[in-house]
Design a protein around this motif. Structure first.
Motif, mmCIF file in Angstrom:
data_model
loop_
_atom_site.group_PDB
_atom_site.id
_atom_site.type_symbol
_atom_site.label_atom_id
_atom_site.label_comp_id
_atom_site.label_asym_id
_atom_site.label_seq_id
_atom_site.Cartn_x
_atom_site.Cartn_y
_atom_site.Cartn_z
ATOM 1 N N GLU A 194 43.606 27.524 35.995
ATOM 2 C CA GLU A 194 43.784 28.926 35.632
ATOM 3 C C GLU A 194 44.757 29.094 34.464
ATOM 4 O O GLU A 194 45.252 30.200 34.215
ATOM 5 C CB GLU A 194 44.312 29.713 36.840
ATOM 6 C CG GLU A 194 43.383 29.738 38.033
ATOM 7 C CD GLU A 194 42.161 30.594 37.792
ATOM 8 O OE1 GLU A 194 42.310 31.653 37.135
ATOM 9 O OE2 GLU A 194 41.077 30.222 38.254
ATOM 10 N N ASP A 196 44.667 29.434 31.337
ATOM 11 C CA ASP A 196 44.418 30.458 30.326
ATOM 12 C C ASP A 196 44.910 31.825 30.770
ATOM 13 O O ASP A 196 45.263 32.676 29.951
ATOM 14 C CB ASP A 196 42.927 30.533 29.994
ATOM 15 C CG ASP A 196 42.447 29.312 29.227
ATOM 16 O OD1 ASP A 196 43.310 28.587 28.692
ATOM 17 O OD2 ASP A 196 41.229 29.088 29.183
ATOM 18 N N ARG A 197 44.929 32.051 32.075
ATOM 19 C CA ARG A 197 45.381 33.349 32.580
ATOM 20 C C ARG A 197 46.885 33.520 32.433
ATOM 21 O O ARG A 197 47.390 34.624 32.464
ATOM 22 C CB ARG A 197 45.000 33.505 34.056
ATOM 23 C CG ARG A 197 43.525 33.492 34.315
ATOM 24 C CD ARG A 197 43.240 33.601 35.790
ATOM 25 N NE ARG A 197 43.849 34.793 36.370
ATOM 26 C CZ ARG A 197 43.851 35.073 37.665
ATOM 27 N NH1 ARG A 197 43.294 34.229 38.503
ATOM 28 N NH2 ARG A 197 44.405 36.165 38.130
ATOM 29 N N ASP A 201 47.955 35.697 26.614
ATOM 30 C CA ASP A 201 47.342 36.971 26.996
ATOM 31 C C ASP A 201 47.962 37.553 28.256
ATOM 32 O O ASP A 201 47.870 38.746 28.499
ATOM 33 C CB ASP A 201 45.833 36.792 27.220
ATOM 34 C CG ASP A 201 45.115 36.452 25.930
ATOM 35 O OD1 ASP A 201 45.654 36.812 24.861
ATOM 36 O OD2 ASP A 201 44.046 35.831 26.003
ATOM 37 N N ALA A 202 48.597 36.711 29.088
ATOM 38 C CA ALA A 202 49.174 37.220 30.330
ATOM 39 C C ALA A 202 50.431 36.431 30.700
ATOM 40 O O ALA A 202 50.478 35.768 31.712
ATOM 41 C CB ALA A 202 48.145 37.146 31.464
ATOM 42 N N SER A 205 52.512 36.922 34.407
ATOM 43 C CA SER A 205 51.931 36.741 35.726
ATOM 44 C C SER A 205 52.469 35.505 36.435
ATOM 45 O O SER A 205 52.166 35.278 37.590
ATOM 46 C CB SER A 205 50.403 36.623 35.626
ATOM 47 O OG SER A 205 49.861 37.794 35.065
ATOM 48 N N GLU A 271 47.758 42.633 39.088
ATOM 49 C CA GLU A 271 47.653 41.255 38.631
ATOM 50 C C GLU A 271 47.863 40.264 39.773
ATOM 51 O O GLU A 271 48.478 40.573 40.784
ATOM 52 C CB GLU A 271 48.721 40.981 37.569
ATOM 53 C CG GLU A 271 48.521 41.706 36.260
ATOM 54 C CD GLU A 271 49.654 41.392 35.296
ATOM 55 O OE1 GLU A 271 49.383 41.388 34.083
ATOM 56 O OE2 GLU A 271 50.779 41.146 35.745
#
Length: 347
Positions: A194, A196-197, A201-202, A205, A271
């Protein structure tokens, strides 16, 4: 020795609380047990954490009270009828396909041994609202506990009711069939898949709860674990030290917590948020606070930075460590009562 009402210092202070305040007009340093109890009542839109009145307003026979402190402290003085659980029983892990994960059978056995069943309503307390206490709450949630689970704000010093001393009778063991909630846990492989999450961009989180020096991998700092083969943090993580959630033995005011995580850290309730530290205890304090604030999908990286930093050298390309993506949210909390769980300052 069974629990008996305590007729020593605490009971005397409790009985004298009203006259003590009246007799020391102008002496602002005097704090009675009654003062501590009142200040520990939780106000605001916060779940899970409760003040002492939550327990006094309920039938004690219907609540399983769990003491998360060291056993010696439990024997000296405790809430009457409380049961002691060893932290070590609730932190056991196993090697899963994706890395370290909680061991549900061992953790369930820890609760079964003190007579806690899956449907019991539970109140957990310690010396404070530190991570020893929140690890108990997390362990119950992970097992799929069906009863209500609450954490006593202010710890044992906030309690002015009946006190037990000495070694109590052993509680009758019960059966605890675990129904693990896997979505409460993030594994090493899941995080890598995960990644890339949790990138540009995030970046808000993934929350590193250690002291900033550990997060930054600051060369020469005492905060760096000498057993770590690499230093820094997981890619995209921000740093919010878990002690920022705590003021002495109590939770920070709800408005302060909301400002910390919503305005300053930029987290959003919808999120998926993953919290991690060096191990699997201290991050549960932030896990519990975020859940209390209304975040629905909060996960604990059970293996922690210790697992991530020490993957075999051939695998490190899939588990990178950063020091340059530095987002440190300043915090001003402090812990009273020695309720840190990882037994270190780095979390």
């Amino acid at each position: 020795m069974t629990d008996e009402p305590n007729a020593t210092r605490r009971a005397l202070l409790q009985a004298a609380a009203g006259t003590a305040v009246a007799g020391t007009a102008g002496c602002t340093a005097v704090t009675t047990p009654a003062d501590t109890s009142v200040r520990s009542e939780v106000r605001g839109n916060v779940r899970t954490f409760v003040g002492p009145s939550w327990l006094t307003d309920r039938d004690r026979d219907e609540i399983a009270v769990i003491d998360a402190r060291e056993r010696d402290a439990f024997r000296r003085e405790r809430i009457h009828g409380a049961r002691h659980v060893a932290l070590e029983a609730l932190t056991t892990r196993r090697d899963g396909d994706g890395g370290l994960e909680p061991d549900p059978s061992e953790i369930a056995a820890g609760f079964a041994g003190i007579g806690v069943a899956p449907d019991d309503d539970v109140l957990v307390y310690g010396n404070s609202v530190g991570s020893r206490v929140t690890r108990v709450a997390f362990a119950l949630a992970y097992l799929g506990h069906r009863g209500d689970v609450r954490i006593l704000n202010g710890g044992v010093d906030a309690w002015t009711g009946r006190i037990g001393t000495g070694t109590p009778d052993e509680p009758e063991a019960t059966e605890y069939e675990a129904d693990p909630v896997d979505d409460l846990v993030a594994t090493r492989r899941w995080l890598a898949d995960e990644a890339d999450r949790f990138g540009e961009d995030a970046p808000d989180s993934l929350v590193d709860v250690r002291v900033p020096e550990a997060y930054l991998g600051a060369a020469g700092s005492d905060a760096l674990d000498p057993d770590h083969q690499r230093h820094g943090h997981l890619p995209g993580a921000i740093n919010v030290h878990w002690l920022g959630n705590v003021s002495g033995t109590r939770l920070q005011e709800p408005t302060r917590l909301a400002r910390l995580f919503f305005a300053e850290a930029g987290l959003e309730e919808e999120e998926t948020v993953v919290v991690y530290g060096d191990d699997n205890v201290d991050p549960t304090q932030t896990w519990a606070v975020l859940r209390a604030l209304g975040f629905e999908d909060v996960r604990l990286y059970e293996g922690g930075f210790t697992e991530w930093a020490n993957v075999p050298e051939d695998d490190r390309g899939g588990y990178p460590v950063e020091t340059k993506t530095n987002v440190v949210i300043e915090t001003d909390g402090d812990l009273g009562g020695e309720d840190g769980g990882d037994f270190s300052c780095t979390g």
